[in-house]
Design a protein around this motif. Structure first.
Motif, PDB file in Angstrom:
ATOM      1  N   ALA A 155      -5.501 -23.862  -9.662  1.00 28.67           N
ATOM      2  CA  ALA A 155      -5.836 -23.040  -8.499  1.00 28.67           C
ATOM      3  C   ALA A 155      -5.420 -21.583  -8.698  1.00 28.67           C
ATOM      4  CB  ALA A 155      -5.178 -23.615  -7.250  1.00 28.67           C
ATOM      5  N   ARG A 156      -4.269 -21.364  -9.330  1.00 25.42           N
ATOM      6  CA  ARG A 156      -3.808 -19.982  -9.540  1.00 25.42           C
ATOM      7  C   ARG A 156      -4.685 -19.264 -10.565  1.00 25.42           C
ATOM      8  NH1 ARG A 156       2.723 -21.472  -9.174  1.00 25.42           N
ATOM      9  NH2 ARG A 156       2.491 -22.405  -7.085  1.00 25.42           N
ATOM     10  N   TYR A 157      -5.154 -20.002 -11.564  1.00 25.01           N
ATOM     11  CA  TYR A 157      -6.104 -19.428 -12.524  1.00 25.01           C
ATOM     12  C   TYR A 157      -7.423 -19.083 -11.833  1.00 25.01           C
ATOM     13  CZ  TYR A 157      -9.441 -19.216 -16.402  1.00 25.01           C
ATOM     14  OH  TYR A 157     -10.433 -18.824 -17.265  1.00 25.01           O
ATOM     15  N   GLU A 158      -7.876 -19.985 -10.963  1.00 23.55           N
ATOM     16  CA  GLU A 158      -9.134 -19.747 -10.234  1.00 23.55           C
ATOM     17  C   GLU A 158      -9.018 -18.519  -9.337  1.00 23.55           C
ATOM     18  OE1 GLU A 158      -9.760 -23.418  -8.205  1.00 23.55           O
ATOM     19  OE2 GLU A 158     -10.590 -24.449  -9.963  1.00 23.55           O
ATOM     20  N   GLY A 159      -7.836 -18.312  -8.726  1.00 22.27           N
ATOM     21  CA  GLY A 159      -7.635 -17.121  -7.906  1.00 22.27           C
ATOM     22  C   GLY A 159      -7.690 -15.852  -8.726  1.00 22.27           C
ATOM     23  N   PHE A 160      -7.107 -15.898  -9.928  1.00 24.78           N
ATOM     24  CA  PHE A 160      -7.149 -14.757 -10.855  1.00 24.78           C
ATOM     25  C   PHE A 160      -8.593 -14.424 -11.216  1.00 24.78           C
ATOM     26  CE2 PHE A 160      -7.682 -13.822 -15.429  1.00 24.78           C
ATOM     27  CZ  PHE A 160      -7.135 -12.547 -15.492  1.00 24.78           C
ATOM     28  N   ILE A 161      -9.362 -15.446 -11.601  1.00 28.18           N
ATOM     29  CA  ILE A 161     -10.761 -15.251 -11.989  1.00 28.18           C
ATOM     30  C   ILE A 161     -11.590 -14.738 -10.817  1.00 28.18           C
ATOM     31  CG2 ILE A 161     -12.870 -16.443 -12.734  1.00 28.18           C
ATOM     32  CD1 ILE A 161     -10.841 -16.040 -14.975  1.00 28.18           C
ATOM     33  N   ALA A 162     -11.366 -15.281  -9.610  1.00 26.00           N
ATOM     34  CA  ALA A 162     -12.135 -14.881  -8.430  1.00 26.00           C
ATOM     35  C   ALA A 162     -11.943 -13.401  -8.120  1.00 26.00           C
ATOM     36  CB  ALA A 162     -11.734 -15.730  -7.233  1.00 26.00           C
ATOM     37  N   ALA A 163     -10.714 -12.914  -8.230  1.00 22.71           N
ATOM     38  CA  ALA A 163     -10.448 -11.501  -7.959  1.00 22.71           C
ATOM     39  C   ALA A 163     -11.103 -10.604  -9.007  1.00 22.71           C
ATOM     40  CB  ALA A 163      -8.947 -11.255  -7.916  1.00 22.71           C
ATOM     41  N   MET A 164     -10.995 -11.000 -10.266  1.00 22.80           N
ATOM     42  CA  MET A 164     -11.615 -10.214 -11.337  1.00 22.80           C
ATOM     43  C   MET A 164     -13.131 -10.163 -11.175  1.00 22.80           C
ATOM     44  SD  MET A 164      -9.073  -9.104 -13.250  1.00 22.80           S
ATOM     45  CE  MET A 164      -9.629  -8.762 -14.931  1.00 22.80           C
ATOM     46  N   ASN A 165     -13.716 -11.287 -10.813  1.00 25.94           N
ATOM     47  CA  ASN A 165     -15.171 -11.345 -10.625  1.00 25.94           C
ATOM     48  C   ASN A 165     -15.626 -10.543  -9.410  1.00 25.94           C
ATOM     49  OD1 ASN A 165     -15.553 -12.939 -12.881  1.00 25.94           O
ATOM     50  ND2 ASN A 165     -15.580 -14.859 -11.749  1.00 25.94           N
ATOM     51  N   LYS A 166     -14.850 -10.591  -8.333  1.00 27.56           N
ATOM     52  CA  LYS A 166     -15.219  -9.852  -7.115  1.00 27.56           C
ATOM     53  C   LYS A 166     -15.354  -8.361  -7.410  1.00 27.56           C
ATOM     54  CE  LYS A 166     -13.685  -8.588  -2.471  1.00 27.56           C
ATOM     55  NZ  LYS A 166     -12.673  -8.735  -1.400  1.00 27.56           N
ATOM     56  N   TYR A 167     -14.452  -7.845  -8.230  1.00 26.34           N
ATOM     57  CA  TYR A 167     -14.461  -6.412  -8.533  1.00 26.34           C
ATOM     58  C   TYR A 167     -15.160  -6.110  -9.868  1.00 26.34           C
ATOM     59  CZ  TYR A 167     -11.363  -5.892  -4.555  1.00 26.34           C
ATOM     60  OH  TYR A 167     -10.833  -5.908  -3.269  1.00 26.34           O
ATOM     61  N   GLU A 168     -15.836  -7.129 -10.409  1.00 23.99           N
ATOM     62  CA  GLU A 168     -16.664  -6.993 -11.620  1.00 23.99           C
ATOM     63  C   GLU A 168     -15.875  -6.394 -12.783  1.00 23.99           C
ATOM     64  OE1 GLU A 168     -20.105  -4.800 -10.343  1.00 23.99           O
ATOM     65  OE2 GLU A 168     -21.004  -6.568  -9.398  1.00 23.99           O
ATOM     66  N   LEU A 169     -14.652  -6.890 -12.957  1.00 24.39           N
ATOM     67  CA  LEU A 169     -13.824  -6.427 -14.069  1.00 24.39           C
ATOM     68  C   LEU A 169     -13.939  -7.395 -15.240  1.00 24.39           C
ATOM     69  CD1 LEU A 169     -10.556  -5.289 -12.240  1.00 24.39           C
ATOM     70  CD2 LEU A 169     -12.450  -3.865 -13.058  1.00 24.39           C
ATOM     71  N   PRO A 170     -13.944  -6.885 -16.456  1.00 22.14           N
ATOM     72  CA  PRO A 170     -14.043  -7.767 -17.628  1.00 22.14           C
ATOM     73  C   PRO A 170     -12.783  -8.613 -17.800  1.00 22.14           C
ATOM     74  CG  PRO A 170     -13.591  -5.511 -18.301  1.00 22.14           C
ATOM     75  CD  PRO A 170     -13.860  -5.459 -16.829  1.00 22.14           C
ATOM     76  N   ILE A 171     -12.980  -9.845 -18.246  1.00 24.10           N
ATOM     77  CA  ILE A 171     -11.860 -10.752 -18.504  1.00 24.10           C
ATOM     78  C   ILE A 171     -11.679 -10.853 -20.009  1.00 24.10           C
ATOM     79  CG2 ILE A 171     -11.023 -13.112 -18.258  1.00 24.10           C
ATOM     80  CD1 ILE A 171     -12.761 -13.235 -15.674  1.00 24.10           C
ATOM     81  N   ASN A 172     -10.559 -10.347 -20.484  1.00 24.25           N
ATOM     82  CA  ASN A 172     -10.261 -10.354 -21.915  1.00 24.25           C
ATOM     83  C   ASN A 172      -9.544 -11.658 -22.262  1.00 24.25           C
ATOM     84  OD1 ASN A 172      -9.243  -9.935 -24.515  1.00 24.25           O
ATOM     85  ND2 ASN A 172      -8.931  -7.730 -24.161  1.00 24.25           N
ATOM     86  N   GLU A 173     -10.179 -12.486 -23.074  1.00 19.25           N
ATOM     87  CA  GLU A 173      -9.601 -13.782 -23.429  1.00 19.25           C
ATOM     88  C   GLU A 173      -8.288 -13.646 -24.198  1.00 19.25           C
ATOM     89  OE1 GLU A 173     -10.575 -16.737 -22.426  1.00 19.25           O
ATOM     90  OE2 GLU A 173     -12.223 -15.846 -21.285  1.00 19.25           O
ATOM     91  N   ASN A 174      -8.092 -12.489 -24.841  1.00 14.41           N
ATOM     92  CA  ASN A 174      -6.823 -12.255 -25.545  1.00 14.41           C
ATOM     93  C   ASN A 174      -5.656 -12.075 -24.580  1.00 14.41           C
ATOM     94  OD1 ASN A 174      -7.906 -12.357 -28.149  1.00 14.41           O
ATOM     95  ND2 ASN A 174      -8.494 -10.190 -28.091  1.00 14.41           N
ATOM     96  N   TRP A 175      -5.985 -11.830 -23.314  1.00 13.53           N
ATOM     97  CA  TRP A 175      -4.968 -11.614 -22.296  1.00 13.53           C
ATOM     98  C   TRP A 175      -4.860 -12.792 -21.334  1.00 13.53           C
ATOM     99  CZ3 TRP A 175      -7.084  -6.071 -21.050  1.00 13.53           C
ATOM    100  CH2 TRP A 175      -6.758  -5.214 -22.120  1.00 13.53           C
ATOM    101  N   ILE A 176      -5.279 -13.946 -21.798  1.00 15.32           N
ATOM    102  CA  ILE A 176      -5.125 -15.172 -21.005  1.00 15.32           C
ATOM    103  C   ILE A 176      -4.398 -16.202 -21.859  1.00 15.32           C
ATOM    104  CG2 ILE A 176      -6.291 -17.110 -19.887  1.00 15.32           C
ATOM    105  CD1 ILE A 176      -8.510 -15.232 -19.089  1.00 15.32           C
ATOM    106  N   SER A 177      -3.324 -16.747 -21.305  1.00 15.49           N
ATOM    107  CA  SER A 177      -2.549 -17.784 -22.001  1.00 15.49           C
ATOM    108  C   SER A 177      -2.282 -18.922 -21.018  1.00 15.49           C
ATOM    109  CB  SER A 177      -1.228 -17.207 -22.525  1.00 15.49           C
ATOM    110  OG  SER A 177      -0.454 -18.213 -23.157  1.00 15.49           O
ATOM    111  N   ILE A 178      -2.795 -20.082 -21.333  1.00 18.68           N
ATOM    112  CA  ILE A 178      -2.637 -21.242 -20.456  1.00 18.68           C
ATOM    113  C   ILE A 178      -1.674 -22.231 -21.112  1.00 18.68           C
ATOM    114  CG2 ILE A 178      -3.776 -23.145 -19.276  1.00 18.68           C
ATOM    115  CD1 ILE A 178      -4.514 -20.350 -18.239  1.00 18.68           C
TER     116      ILE A 178
END
Length: 346
Positions: free
Chosen positions: A202-225
């Protein structure tokens, strides 16, 4: 020479000294309306004087209730769970229940054994927060088939028709990342927990939702699960650094993850919050011991614990009405200001 063992005082001993029946003594100790206030006071005074202790085993056999609640948590030396445990103890005590605490140490096998032990103790119900490694749901399904009342708290399993108390993990994460963006930050990373656990997902989904709302690129190098601990934050940040570039801000899934980020950043000479902004889910409550200025998504730990206890007691007393439901609690965002203080944002 060993001391002679003193025999425990029984109901019969009290009844003989007072010249009343054992039934009268038993009812007086339970404040039964059949017994006069005068007699009740006499019985309780003598019981106190002689050191009488009720036989809970016999009481439980007759009432089929133990007035105990089993609590299963992943950690005890933990900022979030430490606060939750304390609040659960307070809430159960106020409702005349005792709490039997077990700690799984993030081990599914320990978790399973603890639950079996609590079931064998005939606790009236269970409050469970599952481990970050839990994937096999059979022990929970087994307990539910035995009609044992269970409330799953914070970390909950993927099982239908259960009672859960959680916080708005997705909304809290969204607000945290949105605050970064409104502050003019666009390069944002995330170090999160396992996706098979509801809070990590859920916390990852919240991160993605905010980035998508503001149309910001998601850098996979900056994601660690990974996990929810300090080592996961430390390893995640090193991965970011070794990728050749760093984000301007990081949203961390938990406070321990943020501490790991801080430790790794310190090794590289990166200052938080001057060089890097960090917001984490949860905090340590004692801000004076925070080594760096993080922003926090505040979880209502006391409310979470009390809602879990109150809901479990309702479930114990009325299992049909409360068989399947979820209570989701709101979070708040606390941010660090330039004046070295904190302010509530959301």
């Amino acid at each position: 020479m060993t001391e002679k063992r003193i025999k425990p005082i029984k109901l019969e001993d009290l009844s003989k000294k007072l010249g009343v029946s054992t039934v009268t003594v038993s009812k007086a100790l339970r404040n039964h309306p059949d017994i006069s206030p005068e007699t009740t006071l006499k019985v309780k005074a003598l019981a106190e004087k002689l050191g009488y202790l009720p036989n809970f085993m016999a009481k439980n056999l007759s009432s089929r209730k133990s007035n105990t609640i089993g609590l299963v948590v992943p950690k005890i030396a933990h900022f979030f769970f430490g606060a939750v445990i304390e609040s659960v103890y307070d809430a159960t005590f106020e409702n005349n229940y005792e709490t039997v605490l077990t700690v799984s140490q993030e081990s599914p096998e320990r978790e399973r054994k603890h639950i079996l032990s609590l079931l064998s103790m005939r606790v009236d119900g269970l409050i469970i927060s599952i481990t970050q490694e839990t994937k096999d749901m059979s022990i929970f399904e087994r307990a539910l088939k035995l009609n044992v009342p269970i409330v799953f708290m914070d970390r909950v399993p993927e099982i239908k028709d259960v009672v859960t108390v959680t916080v708005d993990d997705k909304g809290g994460a969204f607000n945290a990342v949105e605050h970064f963006i409104k502050d003019g930050l666009k390069k944002i990373g995330h170090i999160g927990g396992y996706s098979h656990i509801n809070i990590g997902r859920a916390r990852y989904e919240g991160f993605i939702a905010a980035m998508n709302k503001y149309e910001l690129p998601i850098n996979e190098n900056w994601i660690s699960i990974g996990g929810f601990g300090e080592q996961d934050g430390y390893t995640g940040f090193k991965k970011f650094y070794e990728s050749g570039s760093l984000p301007e801000a990081i949203f961390a899934a938990t406070y321990p993850v943020a501490l790991g980020i801080y430790e790794a950043a310190l090794e590289y000479g990166i200052r938080i919050p001057k060089d890097l902004k960090v917001t984490c889910f949860g905090n340590n409550t004692y801000k004076k011991s925070i080594p760096s200025a993080f922003n926090f998504v505040i979880q209502p730990t006391e409310e979470l614990a009390r809602e879990s206890v109150n809901l479990l007691i309702k479930l114990i007393n009325n299992p049909i009405e409360y068989k399947s439901m979820n209570i989701e609690l709101k979070t708040e965002l606390m941010t660090y200001t330039s004046s070295s203080s904190y302010q509530l944002v959301v």
